[in-house]
Design a protein around this motif. Structure first.
Motif, short mmCIF file in Angstrom:
data_model
loop_
_atom_site.label_atom_id
_atom_site.label_comp_id
_atom_site.label_asym_id
_atom_site.label_seq_id
_atom_site.Cartn_x
_atom_site.Cartn_y
_atom_site.Cartn_z
N PRO A 255 -4.15 7.55 7.41
CA PRO A 255 -3.53 8.78 7.04
C PRO A 255 -3.12 8.57 5.49
CG PRO A 255 -2.68 8.75 9.24
CD PRO A 255 -3.41 7.65 8.86
N GLN A 256 -3.32 9.16 4.35
CA GLN A 256 -2.76 8.88 3.19
C GLN A 256 -1.40 9.20 2.99
OE1 GLN A 256 -3.99 8.28 0.18
NE2 GLN A 256 -1.91 8.34 -0.68
N ARG A 257 -1.00 10.02 3.97
CA ARG A 257 0.61 10.37 4.00
C ARG A 257 1.42 9.10 4.63
NH1 ARG A 257 1.40 14.79 8.07
NH2 ARG A 257 3.43 14.61 7.67
N MET A 258 0.78 8.16 4.89
CA MET A 258 1.63 6.61 5.16
C MET A 258 2.26 6.33 3.91
SD MET A 258 -0.49 4.71 7.84
CE MET A 258 0.60 3.42 8.09
N SER A 259 1.68 6.71 2.82
CA SER A 259 2.04 6.13 1.45
C SER A 259 3.51 6.55 1.25
CB SER A 259 1.03 6.19 0.39
OG SER A 259 0.97 7.58 0.41
N VAL A 260 4.05 7.42 1.72
CA VAL A 260 5.33 8.19 1.59
C VAL A 260 6.27 7.80 2.63
CG1 VAL A 260 4.37 9.88 0.18
CG2 VAL A 260 4.77 10.38 2.62
N MET A 261 5.79 6.72 3.40
CA MET A 261 7.10 6.37 4.68
C MET A 261 7.56 5.36 4.03
SD MET A 261 4.26 6.50 7.87
CE MET A 261 5.64 6.11 9.17
N LYS A 262 9.04 5.66 3.58
CA LYS A 262 9.76 4.74 2.56
C LYS A 262 10.44 4.01 3.69
CE LYS A 262 8.59 6.91 -1.17
NZ LYS A 262 7.72 6.30 -2.01
N THR A 263 10.66 4.19 4.90
CA THR A 263 11.30 3.12 5.66
C THR A 263 10.51 1.85 6.31
OG1 THR A 263 10.90 4.39 7.59
CG2 THR A 263 13.06 5.07 6.36
N LEU A 264 9.12 1.96 6.12
CA LEU A 264 8.31 1.12 6.70
C LEU A 264 8.57 -0.47 5.92
CD1 LEU A 264 4.62 2.44 7.46
CD2 LEU A 264 6.27 1.28 9.15
N GLY A 273 -12.53 -0.81 12.86
CA GLY A 273 -13.27 0.32 12.38
C GLY A 273 -12.23 0.85 11.62
N LEU A 274 -11.11 0.61 11.06
CA LEU A 274 -10.15 1.30 10.20
C LEU A 274 -10.57 1.23 8.70
CD1 LEU A 274 -6.98 1.08 11.97
CD2 LEU A 274 -8.16 3.30 11.60
N THR A 275 -10.53 2.34 7.89
CA THR A 275 -10.43 2.08 6.45
C THR A 275 -9.06 2.50 5.99
OG1 THR A 275 -11.37 4.27 6.21
CG2 THR A 275 -12.92 2.35 6.19
N VAL A 276 -9.00 2.20 4.60
CA VAL A 276 -7.85 2.49 3.84
C VAL A 276 -8.07 3.25 2.82
CG1 VAL A 276 -5.98 1.31 2.47
CG2 VAL A 276 -6.74 0.10 4.36
N PRO A 277 -7.26 4.48 2.52
CA PRO A 277 -7.37 5.12 1.31
C PRO A 277 -7.63 4.49 0.09
CG PRO A 277 -5.72 6.03 2.89
CD PRO A 277 -6.04 4.63 3.38
N ILE A 286 1.40 -0.34 -0.13
CA ILE A 286 1.15 -1.61 0.63
C ILE A 286 1.63 -2.94 -0.04
CG2 ILE A 286 -0.62 -3.36 0.90
CD1 ILE A 286 -2.75 -1.10 1.57
N SER A 287 1.69 -2.73 -1.49
CA SER A 287 2.46 -3.88 -2.28
C SER A 287 3.90 -4.08 -1.77
CB SER A 287 1.86 -3.81 -3.83
OG SER A 287 2.60 -2.59 -4.27
N GLN A 288 4.26 -2.83 -1.62
CA GLN A 288 5.95 -2.83 -1.69
C GLN A 288 6.46 -3.05 -0.06
OE1 GLN A 288 6.85 1.08 -2.80
NE2 GLN A 288 6.80 0.50 -5.04
N LEU A 289 5.49 -3.34 0.92
CA LEU A 289 5.83 -3.66 2.04
C LEU A 289 6.36 -5.13 2.45
CD1 LEU A 289 2.73 -2.29 4.11
CD2 LEU A 289 5.00 -1.38 4.14
N THR A 290 7.33 -5.50 3.20
CA THR A 290 7.69 -6.84 3.27
C THR A 290 6.76 -7.78 3.78
OG1 THR A 290 9.97 -6.01 3.62
CG2 THR A 290 9.53 -8.21 4.38
#
Length: 301
Positions: A255-264, A273-277, A286-290
């Motif tokens: 889901p594109q909305r994952m990009s606004v999950m600030k706590t992750l 089988g998965l793809t990334v927006p 993705i770049s901001q994830l620990t």
């Protein structure tokens, strides 16, 4: 011919129980073979309570903690996990009425046993920690007072109960067992903060109602047989910090909305089988994830 003498009537059960209650429980089991009548008298819950009370000192007050640290894993543990069911229930009622914490980790004495149904009688139980004991069988009904359950690294199997009335449950760790079937939808209505179902054989889709876990901070569904898409509702978890979905058979686009999950902070979702927006917002996310693992993804991440 002489008349056949009638057999004397059997002794009343209450009298048999009064007599045998003074014999040590380890020896009394042999007398069950005398007759069905005797067997019936000696497999009764009231007899088991009487028998234990006559042969073991009951702790006063009853323990609130049963653990290695408390140094009280004595005869109680042996009875609770190895003795017949009526003795298990009796010891729960006699000794464990005030039990709040059951904490037994890596105890070889429990290998191959099952979780006793008698734990349902421990109405004060809050924490049930039986991690890494080689316990097998199905997961029985536990008291709904429980707030934390950790049964990871055992050999438990079968379908999960729905935990529908566990309104105070904040931790459920069932990782590395042999549970199967779909993930119960009722789990998604609980106040869970940590949910670990990794390393089992769960199948079907991730429930769309997963978004109902509004207090969830850590979700691990990796190493199962889950299929379908990652549900949009996953993006509605306001406190989620750690997410594991890797090593399943998931497909479709995240889901594109994952990009606004600030706590992750930590994301492990590698599935072939998965793809990334392919959007700038998702790339920034993705770049901001620990830490993240997208190693099997189609696309540039």
């Amino acid at each position: 011919m002489d008349a056949v003498k009638a057999s004397p009537p059997p002794l009343p059960c209450e009298l048999l129980q009064a007599i045998f209650s003074w014999i040590h429980p380890c020896k009394v089991q042999a007398y069950r073979l005398v007759s069905r009548h005797v067997d019936s008298a000696l497999t009764d819950l009231s007899f088991a309570r009487w028998n234990l009370a006559h042969n073991f000192r009951m702790p006063k007050p009853p323990p609130t903690i049963l653990s290695k640290q408390a140094c009280n894993l004595d005869q109680t543990t042996e009875i609770l996990f190895h003795w017949p069911a009526h003795y298990q229930e009796a010891v729960a009622l006699l000794r464990l009425s005030d039990l709040r914490t059951l904490d037994i980790l890596q105890d070889q004495r429990l290998h191959g046993t099952s979780i006793p149904n008698a734990l349902a009688a421990c109405k004060q139980l809050k924490q049930c920690f039986l991690n890494s004991n080689g316990i097998c069988g199905n997961l029985p009904a536990l008291p709904t007072s429980v707030t934390e359950i950790d049964l990871a690294f055992n050999a438990l199997s079968g379908l999960l109960p729905d935990f529908e009335n566990f309104h105070k449950l904040v931790l459920l760790n069932l990782g590395m067992n042999r549970f199967c079937g779909p993930i119960p939808v009722a789990l998604c209505n609980l106040p869970l903060r940590k949910l670990n179902l990794a390393g089992n054989q769960f199948d079907g889709c991730i429930p769309e109602s997963i978004g109902g876990l509004l207090h969830l901070e850590s979700l691990n569904l990796s190493q199962n047989r889950l299929t379908g898409c990652v549900p949009e509702s996953l993006c509605e978890l306001p406190w989620l910090k750690m997410l594991w979905l890797c090593d399943n058979a998931l497909s479709g686009m995240l889901p594109q909305r994952m990009s606004v999950m600030k706590t992750l902070e930590f994301v492990y979702i590698a599935n072939e089988g998965l793809t990334v927006p392919d959007t700038e917002e998702f790339g920034t996310f993705i770049s901001q994830l620990t830490f993240h693992d997208f190693s099997f993804f189609s696309g540039k991440y």
